[in-house]
Design a protein around this motif. Structure first.
Motif, mmCIF file in Angstrom:
data_model
loop_
_atom_site.group_PDB
_atom_site.id
_atom_site.type_symbol
_atom_site.label_atom_id
_atom_site.label_comp_id
_atom_site.label_asym_id
_atom_site.label_seq_id
_atom_site.Cartn_x
_atom_site.Cartn_y
_atom_site.Cartn_z
ATOM 1 N N SER A 53 0.923 7.160 10.818
ATOM 2 C CA SER A 53 0.113 6.065 11.339
ATOM 3 C C SER A 53 -1.166 5.929 10.531
ATOM 4 O O SER A 53 -1.941 6.880 10.419
ATOM 5 N N MET A 54 -1.375 4.738 9.969
ATOM 6 C CA MET A 54 -2.592 4.480 9.196
ATOM 7 C C MET A 54 -3.812 4.406 10.115
ATOM 8 O O MET A 54 -4.924 4.672 9.696
ATOM 9 N N ILE A 55 -3.602 4.053 11.375
ATOM 10 C CA ILE A 55 -4.704 3.927 12.324
ATOM 11 C C ILE A 55 -5.146 5.298 12.821
ATOM 12 O O ILE A 55 -6.327 5.611 12.874
ATOM 13 N N GLU A 56 -4.160 6.160 13.189
ATOM 14 C CA GLU A 56 -4.480 7.471 13.753
ATOM 15 C C GLU A 56 -4.561 8.577 12.701
ATOM 16 O O GLU A 56 -4.935 9.707 13.015
ATOM 17 N N ASN A 57 -4.169 8.255 11.466
ATOM 18 C CA ASN A 57 -4.194 9.222 10.359
ATOM 19 C C ASN A 57 -3.401 10.489 10.657
ATOM 20 O O ASN A 57 -3.857 11.614 10.397
ATOM 21 N N LYS A 80 0.856 -1.186 0.000
ATOM 22 C CA LYS A 80 0.000 0.000 0.000
ATOM 23 C C LYS A 80 0.896 1.241 0.000
ATOM 24 O O LYS A 80 2.103 1.141 0.239
ATOM 25 N N THR A 81 0.308 2.385 -0.259
ATOM 26 C CA THR A 81 1.061 3.625 -0.376
ATOM 27 C C THR A 81 0.729 4.550 0.787
ATOM 28 O O THR A 81 -0.446 4.736 1.131
ATOM 29 N N CYS A 82 1.767 5.147 1.379
ATOM 30 C CA CYS A 82 1.579 6.109 2.467
ATOM 31 C C CYS A 82 0.930 7.373 1.910
ATOM 32 O O CYS A 82 1.420 7.941 0.933
ATOM 33 N N PRO A 83 -0.168 7.841 2.520
ATOM 34 C CA PRO A 83 -0.825 9.056 2.025
ATOM 35 C C PRO A 83 -0.016 10.321 2.296
ATOM 36 O O PRO A 83 -0.228 11.339 1.660
ATOM 37 N N ASN A 84 0.962 10.247 3.218
ATOM 38 C CA ASN A 84 1.760 11.418 3.573
ATOM 39 C C ASN A 84 2.978 11.600 2.670
ATOM 40 O O ASN A 84 3.199 12.665 2.122
ATOM 41 N N CYS A 85 3.789 10.542 2.485
ATOM 42 C CA CYS A 85 5.034 10.678 1.721
ATOM 43 C C CYS A 85 5.065 9.833 0.450
ATOM 44 O O CYS A 85 6.052 9.846 -0.273
ATOM 45 N N LYS A 86 4.007 9.070 0.200
ATOM 46 C CA LYS A 86 3.862 8.243 -1.015
ATOM 47 C C LYS A 86 4.848 7.068 -1.088
ATOM 48 O O LYS A 86 5.088 6.522 -2.144
ATOM 49 N N GLU A 139 4.434 -2.272 3.439
ATOM 50 C CA GLU A 139 3.910 -3.636 3.478
ATOM 51 C C GLU A 139 2.451 -3.603 3.910
ATOM 52 O O GLU A 139 2.041 -2.760 4.722
ATOM 53 N N ASP A 140 1.653 -4.521 3.397
ATOM 54 C CA ASP A 140 0.219 -4.559 3.714
ATOM 55 C C ASP A 140 -0.069 -4.748 5.193
ATOM 56 O O ASP A 140 -1.057 -4.241 5.714
ATOM 57 N N ASN A 141 0.805 -5.473 5.896
ATOM 58 C CA ASN A 141 0.541 -5.764 7.309
ATOM 59 C C ASN A 141 1.120 -4.698 8.242
ATOM 60 O O ASN A 141 1.050 -4.842 9.453
ATOM 61 N N TRP A 142 1.691 -3.618 7.726
ATOM 62 C CA TRP A 142 2.225 -2.530 8.554
ATOM 63 C C TRP A 142 1.191 -1.426 8.671
ATOM 64 O O TRP A 142 0.505 -1.080 7.709
ATOM 65 N N ASP A 143 1.111 -0.830 9.854
ATOM 66 C CA ASP A 143 0.214 0.297 10.084
ATOM 67 C C ASP A 143 0.971 1.598 10.292
ATOM 68 O O ASP A 143 0.368 2.626 10.569
ATOM 69 N N LEU A 144 2.299 1.558 10.176
ATOM 70 C CA LEU A 144 3.135 2.727 10.384
ATOM 71 C C LEU A 144 4.121 2.833 9.219
ATOM 72 O O LEU A 144 4.784 1.847 8.882
ATOM 73 N N CYS A 145 4.221 4.001 8.616
ATOM 74 C CA CYS A 145 5.137 4.196 7.496
ATOM 75 C C CYS A 145 6.574 4.175 7.995
ATOM 76 O O CYS A 145 6.916 4.882 8.946
ATOM 77 N N TRP A 146 7.405 3.414 7.342
ATOM 78 C CA TRP A 146 8.810 3.302 7.719
ATOM 79 C C TRP A 146 9.584 4.574 7.405
ATOM 80 O O TRP A 146 10.603 4.861 8.006
ATOM 81 N N ASN A 147 9.081 5.393 6.508
ATOM 82 C CA ASN A 147 9.806 6.577 6.055
ATOM 83 C C ASN A 147 9.466 7.832 6.852
ATOM 84 O O ASN A 147 10.357 8.577 7.240
ATOM 85 N N CYS A 148 8.195 8.076 7.113
ATOM 86 C CA CYS A 148 7.786 9.340 7.739
ATOM 87 C C CYS A 148 7.031 9.163 9.065
ATOM 88 O O CYS A 148 6.592 10.142 9.646
ATOM 89 N N ASN A 149 6.852 7.919 9.525
ATOM 90 C CA ASN A 149 6.137 7.601 10.776
ATOM 91 C C ASN A 149 4.660 7.979 10.732
ATOM 92 O O ASN A 149 4.059 8.295 11.753
#
Length: 101
Positions: A24-28, A2-8, A12-22
């Protein structure tokens, strides 16, 4: 993926936190991590005379797990914590007791 909405970045599909910019898919929102303060030691390598690098606090225990009841016997072993320092030049490793901060 999936793609991070913040830094693009691709995540990984099973991650809820972007490795690049931190992000959070849960807290938006981007999660801010506070750095912990640590009393740093000024330790030099005995061989190279350059500062050692702190690698972290490591936990060790004496004894071995015994069969099926291994986790039960873990309660009866001696556990120790040590700060680990590494020389970046000769890769010598030194252990020290953790400092209270």
């Amino acid at each position: 993926m999936k793609t991070c909405p913040n830094c693009k970045s691709e995540i990984e599909d099973n991650w809820d936190l972007c490795w690049n910019c931190n992000y959070s898919m849960i807290e938006n929102k981007v999660i801010e991590f506070k750095e912990t303060t640590r009393i740093s030691r000024k330790i030099e390598c005995l061989r190279c005379k350059i500062p050692l690098i702190f690698s972290g606090e490591y936990k060790f225990h004496e004894g071995a797990k015994i069969g099926f009841f291994g986790n039960l016997f873990e309660a009866f072993v001696n556990r120790e914590k040590f700060d680990l320092y590494i020389c970046p030049k000769c890769e010598k490793v030194e252990f020290y007791l953790p400092q209270k901060g």
